[in-house]
Design a protein around this motif. Structure first.
Motif, PDB file in Angstrom:
ATOM      1  N   HIS A   1     -78.017 104.340  76.665  1.00  0.00           N
ATOM      2  CA  HIS A   1     -76.656 104.598  76.039  1.00  0.00           C
ATOM      3  C   HIS A   1     -76.628 103.666  75.080  1.00  0.00           C
ATOM      4  N   ILE A   2     -76.312 104.094  73.869  1.00  0.00           N
ATOM      5  CA  ILE A   2     -76.004 102.983  72.512  1.00  0.00           C
ATOM      6  C   ILE A   2     -74.402 102.905  72.714  1.00  0.00           C
ATOM      7  N   GLN A   3     -73.978 101.582  72.833  1.00  0.00           N
ATOM      8  CA  GLN A   3     -72.473 101.480  73.082  1.00  0.00           C
ATOM      9  C   GLN A   3     -72.025 100.420  71.999  1.00  0.00           C
ATOM     10  N   TYR A   4     -72.904  99.996  70.901  1.00  0.00           N
ATOM     11  CA  TYR A   4     -72.428  98.975  69.693  1.00  0.00           C
ATOM     12  C   TYR A   4     -72.650  99.722  68.689  1.00  0.00           C
ATOM     13  N   GLY A   5     -71.857  99.493  67.559  1.00  0.00           N
ATOM     14  CA  GLY A   5     -71.710 100.071  66.260  1.00  0.00           C
ATOM     15  C   GLY A   5     -72.602  99.338  65.256  1.00  0.00           C
ATOM     16  N   LEU A   6     -73.549  98.623  65.577  1.00  0.00           N
ATOM     17  CA  LEU A   6     -74.380  97.966  64.402  1.00  0.00           C
ATOM     18  C   LEU A   6     -75.656  97.472  64.927  1.00  0.00           C
ATOM     19  N   TRP A   7     -76.856  97.942  64.448  1.00  0.00           N
ATOM     20  CA  TRP A   7     -78.109  97.355  64.635  1.00  0.00           C
ATOM     21  C   TRP A   7     -78.749  97.155  63.268  1.00  0.00           C
ATOM     22  N   GLY A   8     -79.241  95.917  63.080  1.00  0.00           N
ATOM     23  CA  GLY A   8     -80.064  95.544  62.062  1.00  0.00           C
ATOM     24  C   GLY A   8     -78.710  95.538  60.854  1.00  0.00           C
ATOM     25  N   ASP A   9     -79.658  95.298  59.817  1.00  0.00           N
ATOM     26  CA  ASP A   9     -78.950  95.212  58.203  1.00  0.00           C
ATOM     27  C   ASP A   9     -80.015  95.660  57.213  1.00  0.00           C
ATOM     28  N   ARG A  10     -79.176  95.967  55.987  1.00  0.00           N
ATOM     29  CA  ARG A  10     -79.790  96.481  54.855  1.00  0.00           C
ATOM     30  C   ARG A  10     -81.111  95.632  54.595  1.00  0.00           C
TER      31      ARG A  10
ATOM     32  N   PHE B   1     -78.045 108.836  74.011  1.00  0.00           N
ATOM     33  CA  PHE B   1     -76.769 108.988  73.742  1.00  0.00           C
ATOM     34  C   PHE B   1     -76.090 107.913  72.825  1.00  0.00           C
ATOM     35  N   MET B   2     -75.874 108.316  71.887  1.00  0.00           N
ATOM     36  CA  MET B   2     -75.010 107.701  70.816  1.00  0.00           C
ATOM     37  C   MET B   2     -73.492 107.701  71.186  1.00  0.00           C
ATOM     38  N   GLU B   3     -72.913 106.724  71.936  1.00  0.00           N
ATOM     39  CA  GLU B   3     -71.633 106.853  72.657  1.00  0.00           C
ATOM     40  C   GLU B   3     -70.688 106.041  71.596  1.00  0.00           C
ATOM     41  N   VAL B   4     -71.055 105.676  70.480  1.00  0.00           N
ATOM     42  CA  VAL B   4     -70.139 105.180  69.462  1.00  0.00           C
ATOM     43  C   VAL B   4     -70.556 105.594  68.309  1.00  0.00           C
ATOM     44  N   PRO B   5     -69.930 105.780  67.130  1.00  0.00           N
ATOM     45  CA  PRO B   5     -70.380 106.019  65.712  1.00  0.00           C
ATOM     46  C   PRO B   5     -71.162 104.925  65.214  1.00  0.00           C
ATOM     47  N   ALA B   6     -72.151 104.774  65.492  1.00  0.00           N
ATOM     48  CA  ALA B   6     -72.842 103.519  65.153  1.00  0.00           C
ATOM     49  C   ALA B   6     -73.675 103.586  63.731  1.00  0.00           C
ATOM     50  N   ALA B   7     -74.038 102.498  63.000  1.00  0.00           N
ATOM     51  CA  ALA B   7     -74.807 102.464  62.040  1.00  0.00           C
ATOM     52  C   ALA B   7     -76.155 101.733  62.437  1.00  0.00           C
TER      53      ALA B   7
ATOM     54  N   MET C   1     -84.482 113.301  73.601  1.00  0.00           N
ATOM     55  CA  MET C   1     -83.405 114.058  72.940  1.00  0.00           C
ATOM     56  C   MET C   1     -82.345 113.016  72.504  1.00  0.00           C
ATOM     57  N   PHE C   2     -81.882 113.429  71.171  1.00  0.00           N
ATOM     58  CA  PHE C   2     -80.974 112.434  70.735  1.00  0.00           C
ATOM     59  C   PHE C   2     -79.657 113.106  70.661  1.00  0.00           C
ATOM     60  N   HIS C   3     -78.632 112.428  71.256  1.00  0.00           N
ATOM     61  CA  HIS C   3     -77.328 112.951  71.243  1.00  0.00           C
ATOM     62  C   HIS C   3     -76.362 112.396  70.276  1.00  0.00           C
ATOM     63  N   ALA C   4     -76.083 112.706  69.252  1.00  0.00           N
ATOM     64  CA  ALA C   4     -75.234 111.949  68.143  1.00  0.00           C
ATOM     65  C   ALA C   4     -73.782 111.972  68.677  1.00  0.00           C
ATOM     66  N   HIS C   5     -73.086 110.967  67.885  1.00  0.00           N
ATOM     67  CA  HIS C   5     -71.623 110.762  68.573  1.00  0.00           C
ATOM     68  C   HIS C   5     -70.764 111.873  67.729  1.00  0.00           C
ATOM     69  N   PRO C   6     -69.586 112.515  68.333  1.00  0.00           N
ATOM     70  CA  PRO C   6     -68.902 113.525  67.946  1.00  0.00           C
ATOM     71  C   PRO C   6     -68.134 113.371  66.650  1.00  0.00           C
TER      72      PRO C   6
ATOM     73  N   ARG D   1     -87.765 114.310  69.842  1.00  0.00           N
ATOM     74  CA  ARG D   1     -88.019 115.435  70.454  1.00  0.00           C
ATOM     75  C   ARG D   1     -87.210 116.731  70.143  1.00  0.00           C
ATOM     76  N   SER D   2     -85.837 116.588  70.439  1.00  0.00           N
ATOM     77  CA  SER D   2     -84.805 117.358  69.996  1.00  0.00           C
ATOM     78  C   SER D   2     -83.448 116.664  69.479  1.00  0.00           C
ATOM     79  N   PHE D   3     -82.634 117.417  68.960  1.00  0.00           N
ATOM     80  CA  PHE D   3     -81.190 116.551  68.449  1.00  0.00           C
ATOM     81  C   PHE D   3     -80.192 117.607  68.641  1.00  0.00           C
ATOM     82  N   ALA D   4     -79.033 116.875  69.099  1.00  0.00           N
ATOM     83  CA  ALA D   4     -77.892 117.764  69.274  1.00  0.00           C
ATOM     84  C   ALA D   4     -76.538 116.970  69.099  1.00  0.00           C
TER      85      ALA D   4
END
Length: 613
Positions: free
Chosen positions: A256-265, A282-288, A299-304, A316-319
């Motif tokens: 469960h990804i619950q933070y909006g920023l990982w890493g940097d440019r 599950f990407m539960e926040v609109p993360a970068a 399977m990766f579940h992106a944020h709505p 494996r799959s994406f939704a």
């Protein structure tokens, strides 16, 4: 180590005449590093991928999809390629909106795309390229007059009549085998990375994990979030410049990804996130997420509402929801991650296997019925293959003496060695089968008659020019009135004595003259009217009808008339002196609302009078 934003576009996709999986030493993604994302099963609702994308199953979206436009989305900066496949799908493609790709589209199944789907193909300076593109993108039920549009620097493949794409069977590509080998290779690389020894320290702060490492080449970190798999902190790396960063997540079945920023440019091309045991992410926040993700089993579940992954990704799959704005950004992993896998060497006496290369398609070859050309030998002339010789039995090993026992009992009797088995007799060679008689060639179908060319419409009669009116006579000038007599001037009074002041000159400094700056060179080319259509206010993608008129004595004379695709451009050459009017309208069958108004960008207007209606 940050590259130019569009530098990744130089090597994205793979050639359509060589869709074969290849491992790359030091690169976990192999040849899939040329794809922004590789998804082994189904994917849906992705709206934008800055690089290329490969989907092993089916792809579906009720909206449109754009691919390989780069980070700046400027056509002038895009690397047009004559052969790169930048949307590769093993199954079916279904989109409710237009599919716009800077490159080729290949699918192993069916294709259904909205009208207005457009592909931009670079030129290879070959005289047969246009015929090759017509062969690759021919479609059942298409117009016999369809042809790719030549735009000087590239060709445009448009689906204005029927949906068009390249079927994998047409180019002899085994797309299913490509994705099968890709999944095996990437999974093996992931398992090898999981066995790497951790050599960095994870500092757990209140709101972030700080990755601290000193190795100048490779720093491996482990973040254990079991049993609930909640990743609710940011990630920041403090490592030597240029060193690779590998982050291994242990989350259990669900992450469960619950933070909006990982890493940097700054570290995006050096960072690799490996999900060891997650089957659902599950990407539960609109993360970068800045860095590449290796999770071929998940399977990766992106944020709505959106979010993005800047790097390579293997899932494996994406939704994601149909209203999402999720994107993949093109920042590929730099490679150089060696996992200790050695390539076995062939012995010197081993026979080298021939390498079969798929020849490129250079021209359209019509279907020809099969005609056998090999001459079959009769059964009595077939060579007899001798049976292999039986290898001799190995010699029995000599009996070893009994060891000296510490106790006085005698040594046990050694068993008598069994005799070598008698080799079986060689089987008699099988008789050669009778060769079947070749089937007769079918008759060639008669050629279809050529279509009758339409009769050209007669040119309209030119209107008679009106007679110019005679000039009116000039009016008579009035006679000027006589001037009055001036009175005599009175005598001037005597001058009084006064003190004379003599002015002395005072030097006044003047600034030194400066050279006038040179006038800038005009960027307008005389006699050229050019530009392009960026879209429509109705938020739909449809073609446009463009007409250029010359205005002469309150009459419109049509000079040019053409139809262009949704994002098409136009350019006309006319005399500089003259009055011109440009009309841009949607075709009659596309006028669905009063909001259909084009968004026009004029690049050059090199005439004296110009207007748009």
């Amino acid at each position: 180590m940050d590259n130019n934003r569009n530098e990744a576009l130089l090597n994205i996709g793979i050639p359509y005449d060589n869709i074969i999986w290849n491992d790359i030493e030091g690169q976990p993604f192999g040849i899939a590093s040329n794809f922004n994302a590789i998804i082994f099963e189904d994917a849906n609702n992705i709206i934008d991928t800055k690089g290329a994308m490969a989907v092993g199953g089916n792809f579906y979206s009720p909206r449109g999809l754009s691919l390989a436009f780069g980070e700046n989305v400027k056509l002038a900066e895009v690397n047009y390629s004559p052969d790169a496949v930048r949307f590769l799908v093993g199954g079916n493609i279904t989109t409710g909106g237009p599919l716009v790709v800077i490159g080729h589209v290949v699918a192993g199944g069916r294709f259904r795309g909205a009208s207005g789907s457009t592909y931009f193909i670079g030129k290879d300076q070959m005289a047969t390229q246009l015929q090759e593109l017509e062969f690759l993108y021919q479609a059942v039920g298409g117009s016999p007059y369809w042809t790719p549009t030549d735009k000087r620097t590239h060709y445009i493949i448009s689906s204005y009549d029927v949906p068009r794409y390249i079927p994998a069977s047409r180019i002899g590509a085994d797309v299913g085998l490509f994705f099968e080998e890709a999944r095996d290779s990437i999974t093996d690389y992931k398992n090898c990375i999981m066995a790497m020894e951790e050599n960095g320290t994870v500092i757990d702060n209140f709101h972030e994990w700080i990755l601290s490492g000193n190795d100048p080449e490779l720093n491996v970190f482990v973040i254990d979030a079991r049993p609930n798999g909640i990743l609710n902190k940011g990630i920041r790396a403090e490592v030597p410049d240029g060193s690779l960063i590998v982050v291994r997540f242990r989350t259990g079945n669900n992450a469960h990804i619950q933070y909006g920023l990982w890493g940097d440019r700054r570290h995006v091309h050096q960072t690799l996130y490996v999900f060891e045991d997650a089957n659902e992410i599950f990407m539960e926040v609109p993360a970068a997420i800045w860095g590449s993700i290796l999770a071929p089993q998940a399977m990766f579940h992106a944020h709505p509402t959106g979010g993005h992954i800047s790097g390579n990704a293997a899932f494996r799959s994406f939704a994601v929801s149909a209203t999402s704005g999720f994107e993949f950004h093109s920042h590929p992993f730099m490679g150089g991650l060696y996992c200790g896998v050695t390539v076995p060497t062939m012995p010197e006496e081993a026979e080298e296997m021939p390498v079969v290369e798929t020849p490129p398609i250079t021209e359209y070859v019509p279907y020809q019925p099969f005609a056998p050309t090999q001459e079959f030998l009769p059964a009595e002339e077939m060579p007899v293959i001798p049976a292999p010789e039986q290898a001799p039995c190995p010699e029995c090993p000599p009996q070893q003496p009994c060891p000296t026992c510490p106790t006085p009992p005698p040594c046990p009797a050694c068993p008598t060695p069994e005799p070598c088995p008698t080799p079986p007799p060689c089987p008699a060679p099988l008789p050669c089968p009778d060769c079947p008689a070749p089937e007769p060639c079918p008759d060639c179908p008669p050629p279809e008659p050529c279509p009758t060319c339409p009769t050209p419409e007669p040119c309209p009669d030119c209107p008679d020019c009106p007679d110019c009116p005679l000039p009116e006579p000039c009016p008579t000038c009035p006679t000027p009135e006589p001037c009055p007599v001036c009175p005599d001037c009175p005598d001037c009074p005597e001058a009084r004595s006064y003190t004379e002041f003599v002015p002395l000159p005072i030097p006044i400094p003047y600034p030194e003259p400066t050279e006038c700056p040179e006038c800038p060179i005009s960027l307008i080319t005389p006699g050229i009217i050019s530009g392009y259509v960026r879209g429509c206010n109705c938020c739909r993608n449809h073609p446009w009808e463009i007409t250029l008129y010359q205005i002469c004595k309150d009459e419109k004379i049509m000079l040019y008339c053409e139809r262009i695709a949704c994002f098409g451009s136009f350019e006309y050459e006319v005399p500089y002196e003259g009055n011109y009017m440009l009309s841009i309208c949607p075709p009659r069958n596309y006028r669905r609302t009063a909001k259909c108004k084009p968004i026009i960008v004029l690049e050059n207007v090199g005439v004296s009078n110009f207007m748009i209606c």
